[in-house]
Motif scaffolding. Sequence first.
Motif, mmCIF file in Angstrom:
data_model
loop_
_atom_site.group_PDB
_atom_site.id
_atom_site.type_symbol
_atom_site.label_atom_id
_atom_site.label_comp_id
_atom_site.label_asym_id
_atom_site.label_seq_id
_atom_site.Cartn_x
_atom_site.Cartn_y
_atom_site.Cartn_z
ATOM 1 N N TYR A 96 39.460 63.933 15.849
ATOM 2 C CA TYR A 96 38.320 64.050 16.760
ATOM 3 C C TYR A 96 38.079 65.504 17.207
ATOM 4 N N PHE A 97 38.891 66.469 16.717
ATOM 5 C CA PHE A 97 38.733 67.835 17.228
ATOM 6 C C PHE A 97 38.672 68.799 16.056
ATOM 7 N N ARG A 98 39.615 69.725 15.928
ATOM 8 C CA ARG A 98 39.592 70.714 14.860
ATOM 9 C C ARG A 98 41.016 71.223 14.616
ATOM 10 N N GLU A 99 41.144 72.248 13.758
ATOM 11 C CA GLU A 99 42.453 72.783 13.406
ATOM 12 C C GLU A 99 43.041 73.603 14.551
ATOM 13 N N ASP A 139 43.679 56.366 31.165
ATOM 14 C CA ASP A 139 42.968 57.639 31.106
ATOM 15 C C ASP A 139 43.905 58.830 31.312
ATOM 16 N N PHE A 140 45.009 58.633 32.044
ATOM 17 C CA PHE A 140 45.960 59.727 32.239
ATOM 18 C C PHE A 140 46.721 60.053 30.967
ATOM 19 N N ASN A 141 46.714 59.144 29.987
ATOM 20 C CA ASN A 141 47.416 59.371 28.728
ATOM 21 C C ASN A 141 46.535 60.005 27.667
ATOM 22 N N LYS A 142 45.289 60.313 27.988
ATOM 23 C CA LYS A 142 44.399 60.927 27.006
ATOM 24 C C LYS A 142 44.815 62.371 26.740
ATOM 25 N N GLN A 143 44.724 62.754 25.465
ATOM 26 C CA GLN A 143 45.108 64.103 25.071
ATOM 27 C C GLN A 143 44.116 65.137 25.592
ATOM 28 N N VAL A 144 44.638 66.314 25.914
ATOM 29 C CA VAL A 144 43.824 67.438 26.368
ATOM 30 C C VAL A 144 44.250 68.672 25.587
ATOM 31 N N GLY A 216 42.972 52.922 46.158
ATOM 32 C CA GLY A 216 42.184 53.917 46.871
ATOM 33 C C GLY A 216 42.260 55.322 46.306
ATOM 34 N N THR A 217 43.048 55.540 45.247
ATOM 35 C CA THR A 217 43.186 56.896 44.693
ATOM 36 C C THR A 217 42.228 57.168 43.540
ATOM 37 N N LEU A 218 41.760 56.124 42.875
ATOM 38 C CA LEU A 218 40.851 56.283 41.745
ATOM 39 C C LEU A 218 39.472 55.736 42.099
ATOM 40 N N PRO A 219 38.415 56.205 41.433
ATOM 41 C CA PRO A 219 38.403 57.146 40.307
ATOM 42 C C PRO A 219 38.418 58.607 40.767
ATOM 43 N N ILE A 220 38.794 59.498 39.835
ATOM 44 C CA ILE A 220 38.705 60.935 40.053
ATOM 45 C C ILE A 220 38.013 61.569 38.846
ATOM 46 N N THR A 221 37.521 62.771 39.031
ATOM 47 C CA THR A 221 36.800 63.490 37.972
ATOM 48 C C THR A 221 37.639 64.663 37.492
ATOM 49 N N PHE A 222 37.800 64.748 36.187
ATOM 50 C CA PHE A 222 38.549 65.845 35.567
ATOM 51 C C PHE A 222 37.641 66.549 34.568
ATOM 52 N N TYR A 223 37.639 67.875 34.601
ATOM 53 C CA TYR A 223 36.847 68.591 33.603
ATOM 54 C C TYR A 223 37.594 69.811 33.091
ATOM 55 N N VAL A 224 37.243 70.190 31.859
ATOM 56 C CA VAL A 224 37.763 71.390 31.204
ATOM 57 C C VAL A 224 36.569 72.262 30.856
ATOM 58 N N ASP A 225 36.558 73.479 31.375
ATOM 59 C CA ASP A 225 35.464 74.419 31.136
ATOM 60 C C ASP A 225 36.019 75.586 30.327
ATOM 61 N N ASP A 226 35.560 75.710 29.080
ATOM 62 C CA ASP A 226 36.075 76.742 28.177
ATOM 63 C C ASP A 226 34.928 77.569 27.627
ATOM 64 N N PRO A 227 34.808 78.843 28.018
ATOM 65 C CA PRO A 227 33.745 79.696 27.469
ATOM 66 C C PRO A 227 33.849 79.877 25.958
ATOM 67 N N GLY A 229 34.719 77.546 23.850
ATOM 68 C CA GLY A 229 34.335 76.299 23.187
ATOM 69 C C GLY A 229 35.429 75.669 22.359
ATOM 70 N N ASN A 230 36.702 76.057 22.562
ATOM 71 C CA ASN A 230 37.800 75.553 21.741
ATOM 72 C C ASN A 230 38.726 74.596 22.495
ATOM 73 N N SER A 231 38.306 74.080 23.615
ATOM 74 C CA SER A 231 39.072 73.072 24.338
ATOM 75 C C SER A 231 38.445 71.697 24.133
ATOM 76 N N TRP A 232 39.144 70.667 24.613
ATOM 77 C CA TRP A 232 38.701 69.309 24.261
ATOM 78 C C TRP A 232 39.423 68.271 25.096
ATOM 79 N N ILE A 233 38.740 67.182 25.400
ATOM 80 C CA ILE A 233 39.344 65.996 26.010
ATOM 81 C C ILE A 233 39.153 64.836 25.043
ATOM 82 N N GLU A 234 40.192 64.053 24.842
ATOM 83 C CA GLU A 234 40.137 62.958 23.873
ATOM 84 C C GLU A 234 38.991 62.006 24.176
#
Length: 501
Positions: A96-99, A139-144, A216-227, A229-234
């Motif tokens: 789903y991503f790249r090398e 969702d906590f087990n998703k690759q980043v 009461g702890t979920l949901p939460i929002t997680f984001y990855v911001d990469d200028p 463009g080589n980052s990724w969330i599963e």
Amino acid sequence: MSQRKSDFEDNNINKKPRLDMTQEQNQEQNFFQSVGEAAQTVDQEQVPQQQQQQDEGIRQTGAADAEGHPVQEIDSLCMNCHKDGVTRLLLTSIPYFREVIIMSFECQHCGLKNSEIQPASTIQERGAKYVLKVEDKKDFNKQVVKSESAICKFVELDIEIPAKKGQLTTLEGLLQEMIDDLEMDQPQRKEIQPELYQKIDVFLKKVRSTINCEEGTLPITFYVDDPAGNSWIEYVPGEPQHKWSCIEYQRLPQQNVDLGLVSADEVAQHEQAEAQNNEEKDRNPSATGFISDQTDIENFENEVQSFHATCSSCYKPCSTHMKQVNIPHFKDVIIMSTSCDHCGYKSNEVKTGGAIPDKGKRVKLFCDDAEDLARDILKSETCGLIIPELNLDLTPGTLGGRFTTLEGLLTQVREELHSRVFSQTSDSMEAETKDRWEKFFVKLDEAISGKAKFTVIMEDPLAASYIQNVYAPDPDPNMVIEEFERTDEQNETLGLNDMKV
């Protein structure tokens, strides 16, 4: 990551096979073999150790990852004791991503260990921001994949992980690493700064309760911001639209400087030249900057206009072409194309003109004939597209602004998903996930070829999108156009709440 580390240390599995001359040449051209290609050579001979030693100091360990990619070793200087340590390299591809290149360093003298990940591909044309809505434990087990230029943030927890070394981990792994770092100095804080110790202790309990998905702890929002463009969330196929999204954006000048694409002096020179141009335009407001080689009187409606611009990637002079097009029974749109001869950067976009309407617009088209695929379609950057029969859900911002046909849009969606999200040659994918992807592409191919009936739903809060009505000016029996009130969240996202006119 722990699985891959154990693979590094296991020297008793799959030996690297010997390749004949033709295979060796192909291997030099393509370092990142698919698992299927690597599996075809496992029954061949092992490369002699002496030949490996002559290969510029790089040795094959004989170990491999779970997908069969070989692990290489090279002597490296330890920055702690300044003696020679060993760096292990694994060139692999992530589904789903790249090398990527996974590196692990260990010094046998002082015991220093370190691991990181680096992208094997070039810096992308645009930056990318991935957003994930964490709603359950899975969702906590998703690759980043977090490159060295990416910033990660857990919004509700008010946690921001700055840009540092690259990592291949999970959401839980990021939080656990942060917990370990904070807990390391807690005994000293308890003695020296008891108030700070209490605050950090409360914060750590909150993070642990979130990881354990307490009430009461979920949901939460997680984001990855990469200028870069080589980052990724599963990404998991079939998830609801609100859970995962990807937004590409144009980098700021300072971000290009941080990535090493341009120097700070070039940016300063560009800003100074831009300021001078603005002053000249203020003194001579009639100057348009357009170049017309057909007539002294420029006809903006019937010809392509060209004007000088600056490449957003290398800041060298380039040309931007602009064409105003009137779409019957809709409005005027502007098609723009930029191409840089110096670095090869290219971009295309479509902008709609006119005032922002009071309401958004939702267009539904039932396609029951292959001729419907030839309809013109304008999808703006703010438009979301849903095809329920295909389980296709494109969030606003995906693919940017496009003016094409319905067939062209579906073809582009297929190419993007197949090349960037799905890898048919990767047998490391779970059987259930791969089967879902294959069924999805079968349905999508049937729709593109006109063999399947489906419904296209385009929802644009700015009413800037359009599907051709072949019965115009009469209503289309297969098309329904509805207006809707924008929500406060949509107005905030579009910046309409801050507009004062």
